[in-house]
Design an enzyme around this catalytic site. Sequence first.
Site, short mmCIF file in Angstrom:
data_model
loop_
_atom_site.label_atom_id
_atom_site.label_comp_id
_atom_site.label_asym_id
_atom_site.label_seq_id
_atom_site.Cartn_x
_atom_site.Cartn_y
_atom_site.Cartn_z
CB CYS A 2 -0.94 0.14 1.20
SG CYS A 2 -2.46 -0.79 1.08
N1 LIG Z 1 -1.35 -3.19 2.17
C1 LIG Z 1 -1.83 -2.41 3.11
O1 LIG Z 1 -1.13 -1.62 3.75
C2 LIG Z 1 -3.29 -2.61 3.39
C3 LIG Z 1 -3.96 -1.61 4.32
C4 LIG Z 1 -5.27 -2.15 4.88
N2 LIG Z 1 -5.04 -3.17 5.83
C5 LIG Z 1 -6.18 -2.61 3.76
O2 LIG Z 1 -6.33 -3.78 3.55
O3 LIG Z 1 -6.75 -1.79 3.09
#
Ligand SMILES: NC(=O)CC[C@H](N)C(=O)O
Length: 322
Positions: A2
């Site tokens: 992300c």
């Molecule tokens: N890859 C991430 O940082 C994911 C952020 C969050 N847990 C989501 O699924 O949206």
Amino acid sequence: MCGIGGVLYKNATGKVGADLKRLIYGIRHRGEDSSGVAIFSAKEKIGKYDVLLINVRVENDKAAEDVLAIVEDLLKKVGGEILEARTKGTIMSIRAFYEGSEPDLCYELDKCKVQTISIGNQLRIYKDLGTSDQLDEIYNYSSVEGTHGIGHARLATESVVSPDRAHPFWAYGFSDVAIVHNGQLTNYWKLRRKFERWGYQFRTDNDSELIAIYIAHYLKTDMKLQDILVQSLEDLDGTYTFLVSTPTEIGFAKDKLAAKPLVYVDMEDRVVLASEEISLQALLPDMENVTVEEPPPYSTGTWSITGEHNFTKLTYRAVRLE
Ligand SMILES: NC(=O)CC[C@H](N)C(=O)O
């Protein structure tokens, strides 16, 4: 992974939408499931009334007509009215007069199966499947000017891929609070149950939504954003770096493990934050003349649109089991 990014102009309005597009495009390799931006602009006043901005999801032209009729009806009942409604892609952006409670408006919209994406006097969220440039082709958010904003490129971890699970997350029911998150909260369900007992409603099963509700809750108690962020480092378990945006500030929190990166440049005209320097390079033409900073583990910081900056570094002491 992300990718997260944010920009805040100091004492000015700037090309926040265009900046976010480049920043988030610069980190698209960190997640191409979905993307989104939250853009804050100055309050619009007509006479003595503040204009309320409401973004809701519509699935097709027919739905747009129905959704408009529902919102119009609800607003009329409380003496409000729609000033303008425009639909692009699957998001209808409404400008309205409304003096009533914003949570109540959301709950009523919910009962009519209308999904609210954001509400506020300053905040508009655009989010959908795909990358930030694909999002811009549909929503043209890059033309939106504002004071500050945050953006996200998602690689799903804690819940499935769908437009409503894309970031930024808005604190459901509360105006003008948005977050973007890179990481996982390991005590999400435990905290969620606590907030539900306090009467809060969640709209997804994505862990990141909790951060928005958490911050909105403490803002309501008149705590300062910086103090809330410091406290969040104690309360939220897991690995994370997140950005939050309120009507006047952008803040970050980075957990003690610091597995999720963050860099920023604090310039005279604006502050720009992103998961990786490559994202800053996508926005700033002259990297030679800026100093890239990296917040240390277990730290938080805020910048306000009037130029103030706060920073806190906590000390972590591991507990020794005798
Ligand atoms: N890859 C991430 O940082 C994911 C952020 C969050 N847990 C989501 O699924 O949206």
